[in-house]
Design a protein around this motif. Structure first.
Motif, PDB file in Angstrom:
ATOM      1  N   ILE A  57      -2.480  15.515  -2.733  1.00 25.35           N
ATOM      2  CA  ILE A  57      -3.603  14.759  -2.153  1.00 25.35           C
ATOM      3  C   ILE A  57      -3.068  13.677  -1.220  1.00 25.35           C
ATOM      4  N   LYS A  58      -2.032  12.991  -1.676  1.00 25.09           N
ATOM      5  CA  LYS A  58      -1.391  11.958  -0.848  1.00 25.09           C
ATOM      6  C   LYS A  58      -0.837  12.572   0.433  1.00 25.09           C
ATOM      7  N   GLY A  59      -0.269  13.776   0.323  1.00 23.49           N
ATOM      8  CA  GLY A  59       0.258  14.472   1.500  1.00 23.49           C
ATOM      9  C   GLY A  59      -0.814  14.719   2.539  1.00 23.49           C
TER      10      GLY A  59
ATOM     11  N   TYR B  88       0.843  -1.201   0.000  1.00 27.21           N
ATOM     12  CA  TYR B  88       0.000   0.000   0.000  1.00 27.21           C
ATOM     13  C   TYR B  88       0.877   1.250   0.000  1.00 27.21           C
ATOM     14  N   TYR B  89       1.940   1.242   0.784  1.00 24.31           N
ATOM     15  CA  TYR B  89       2.876   2.363   0.832  1.00 24.31           C
ATOM     16  C   TYR B  89       3.492   2.584  -0.549  1.00 24.31           C
ATOM     17  N   ASP B  90       3.939   1.516  -1.188  1.00 23.41           N
ATOM     18  CA  ASP B  90       4.524   1.626  -2.525  1.00 23.41           C
ATOM     19  C   ASP B  90       3.508   2.182  -3.517  1.00 23.41           C
ATOM     20  N   TRP B  91       2.268   1.703  -3.446  1.00 22.20           N
ATOM     21  CA  TRP B  91       1.217   2.192  -4.335  1.00 22.20           C
ATOM     22  C   TRP B  91       0.979   3.682  -4.108  1.00 22.20           C
ATOM     23  N   MET B  92       0.930   4.106  -2.848  1.00 21.56           N
ATOM     24  CA  MET B  92       0.696   5.519  -2.554  1.00 21.56           C
ATOM     25  C   MET B  92       1.825   6.395  -3.083  1.00 21.56           C
ATOM     26  N   ASN B  93       3.030   5.897  -3.100  1.00 25.55           N
ATOM     27  CA  ASN B  93       4.163   6.685  -3.592  1.00 25.55           C
ATOM     28  C   ASN B  93       4.142   6.852  -5.106  1.00 25.55           C
ATOM     29  N   GLU B  94       3.334   6.082  -5.798  1.00 27.26           N
ATOM     30  CA  GLU B  94       3.214   6.209  -7.248  1.00 27.26           C
ATOM     31  C   GLU B  94       2.153   7.220  -7.654  1.00 27.26           C
ATOM     32  N   VAL B  95       1.466   7.819  -6.702  1.00 31.08           N
ATOM     33  CA  VAL B  95       0.401   8.779  -6.984  1.00 31.08           C
ATOM     34  C   VAL B  95       1.040  10.093  -7.409  1.00 31.08           C
ATOM     35  N   GLU B  96       0.862  10.449  -8.678  1.00 34.23           N
ATOM     36  CA  GLU B  96       1.405  11.710  -9.170  1.00 34.23           C
ATOM     37  C   GLU B  96       0.561  12.206 -10.334  1.00 34.23           C
ATOM     38  N   GLY B  97       0.785  13.448 -10.736  1.00 38.31           N
ATOM     39  CA  GLY B  97       0.011  14.042 -11.823  1.00 38.31           C
ATOM     40  C   GLY B  97      -1.340  14.535 -11.324  1.00 38.31           C
ATOM     41  N   GLU B  98      -2.112  15.079 -12.236  1.00 36.65           N
ATOM     42  CA  GLU B  98      -3.445  15.596 -11.887  1.00 36.65           C
ATOM     43  C   GLU B  98      -4.400  14.441 -11.635  1.00 36.65           C
ATOM     44  N   ARG B  99      -5.066  14.490 -10.478  1.00 41.48           N
ATOM     45  CA  ARG B  99      -5.919  13.383 -10.065  1.00 41.48           C
ATOM     46  C   ARG B  99      -7.168  13.877  -9.371  1.00 41.48           C
ATOM     47  N   ILE B 100      -8.155  13.023  -9.359  1.00 35.75           N
ATOM     48  CA  ILE B 100      -9.313  13.141  -8.470  1.00 35.75           C
ATOM     49  C   ILE B 100      -9.011  12.181  -7.334  1.00 35.75           C
ATOM     50  N   GLY B 101      -9.222  12.612  -6.106  1.00 34.17           N
ATOM     51  CA  GLY B 101      -8.923  11.747  -4.972  1.00 34.17           C
ATOM     52  C   GLY B 101     -10.039  11.728  -3.953  1.00 34.17           C
ATOM     53  N   VAL B 102     -10.149  10.600  -3.279  1.00 38.07           N
ATOM     54  CA  VAL B 102     -11.085  10.446  -2.171  1.00 38.07           C
ATOM     55  C   VAL B 102     -10.285   9.964  -0.970  1.00 38.07           C
ATOM     56  N   ILE B 103     -10.417  10.688   0.120  1.00 36.02           N
ATOM     57  CA  ILE B 103      -9.826  10.255   1.386  1.00 36.02           C
ATOM     58  C   ILE B 103     -10.974   9.969   2.327  1.00 36.02           C
TER      59      ILE B 103
ATOM     60  N   GLN C  59      -7.151  21.819  10.609  1.00 38.27           N
ATOM     61  CA  GLN C  59      -5.950  22.491  10.104  1.00 38.27           C
ATOM     62  C   GLN C  59      -5.472  21.864   8.793  1.00 38.27           C
ATOM     63  N   ILE C  60      -5.499  20.539   8.730  1.00 38.47           N
ATOM     64  CA  ILE C  60      -5.087  19.849   7.498  1.00 38.47           C
ATOM     65  C   ILE C  60      -6.051  20.190   6.366  1.00 38.47           C
ATOM     66  N   GLN C  61      -7.350  20.172   6.650  1.00 42.57           N
ATOM     67  CA  GLN C  61      -8.325  20.510   5.618  1.00 42.57           C
ATOM     68  C   GLN C  61      -8.139  21.954   5.143  1.00 42.57           C
ATOM     69  N   ASN C  62      -7.844  22.854   6.053  1.00 42.25           N
ATOM     70  CA  ASN C  62      -7.596  24.243   5.656  1.00 42.25           C
ATOM     71  C   ASN C  62      -6.338  24.362   4.806  1.00 42.25           C
TER      72      ASN C  62
ATOM     73  N   ALA D 229      -3.550  12.922   2.959  1.00 36.42           N
ATOM     74  CA  ALA D 229      -3.882  11.611   3.550  1.00 36.42           C
ATOM     75  C   ALA D 229      -2.832  11.193   4.566  1.00 36.42           C
ATOM     76  N   GLU D 230      -1.563  11.397   4.239  1.00 41.61           N
ATOM     77  CA  GLU D 230      -0.489  10.992   5.151  1.00 41.61           C
ATOM     78  C   GLU D 230      -0.525  11.798   6.445  1.00 41.61           C
ATOM     79  N   LYS D 231      -0.828  13.082   6.348  1.00 48.00           N
ATOM     80  CA  LYS D 231      -0.918  13.900   7.560  1.00 48.00           C
ATOM     81  C   LYS D 231      -2.069  13.435   8.448  1.00 48.00           C
ATOM     82  N   MET D 232      -3.194  13.090   7.836  1.00 48.50           N
ATOM     83  CA  MET D 232      -4.335  12.593   8.616  1.00 48.50           C
ATOM     84  C   MET D 232      -4.009  11.246   9.248  1.00 48.50           C
ATOM     85  N   MET D 233      -3.329  10.399   8.489  1.00 50.89           N
ATOM     86  CA  MET D 233      -2.968   9.059   8.957  1.00 50.89           C
ATOM     87  C   MET D 233      -2.083   9.108  10.203  1.00 50.89           C
ATOM     88  N   ALA D 234      -1.269  10.142  10.310  1.00 57.25           N
ATOM     89  CA  ALA D 234      -0.293  10.232  11.398  1.00 57.25           C
ATOM     90  C   ALA D 234      -0.895  10.741  12.708  1.00 57.25           C
TER      91      ALA D 234
END
Length: 135
Positions: free
Chosen positions: A108-110, A41-56, A73-76, A112-117
């Motif tokens: 977008i991944k950033g 999952y970590y490897d897959w998340m690191n491949e997320v690049e370019g313009e995307r639609i994302g759902v967290i 704060q993260i949402q802001n 998600a990672e901040k929320m995950m932590a």
């Protein structure tokens, strides 16, 4: 290599139920499998690049001190990418939030990672779709 891990009773009980139903011969084998899946999952998340639609989607403990402020704060911080947010009360202490984003996949991944932590966040799932695949 041996390691020691502290887990709450309810988490370990649920894990034992699952590994029993899946036929694992030991907790160790199930933990190794879980770690492999986490790495994939970590490897897959690191491949997320370019313009995307994302759902967290996140599930969190609404009573955890300071957690709601940290999530806000993260949402802001990522508000220019956020399209919408949907909030659901799952039970007395757990909430689920589903947020949609449009923008750079790494940003977008950033988020998600901040929320995950954050302490008190029980689950985070990121799903993204490259914009060029839907146009």
């Amino acid at each position: 290599m041996r390691i020691g891990v502290s887990l709450p009773d309810n988490l370990l009980s649920r894990f034992d139920e699952i590994i029993g139903s899946w036929g694992y011969s030991s907790r160790s084998e199930a933990i190794r499998d879980a770690i492999r899946n986490y790495i994939q999952y970590y490897d897959w998340m690191n491949e997320v690049e370019g313009e995307r639609i994302g759902v967290i989607s996140i599930v969190y403990d609404q009573d955890k001190k300071g957690l709601l402020d940290s999530l806000m704060q993260i949402q802001n911080e990522y508000c220019k990418l956020m399209l919408s947010a949907f909030h659901v009360y799952l039970d007395r202490e757990s909430c689920m939030e589903i947020m949609t984003f449009k923008g750079n996949g790494k940003d977008i991944k950033g988020a998600a990672e901040k929320m995950m932590a954050l302490k008190g966040v029980k689950h985070v799932k990121l799903t993204t779709i490259a914009l060029d695949t839907i146009t």
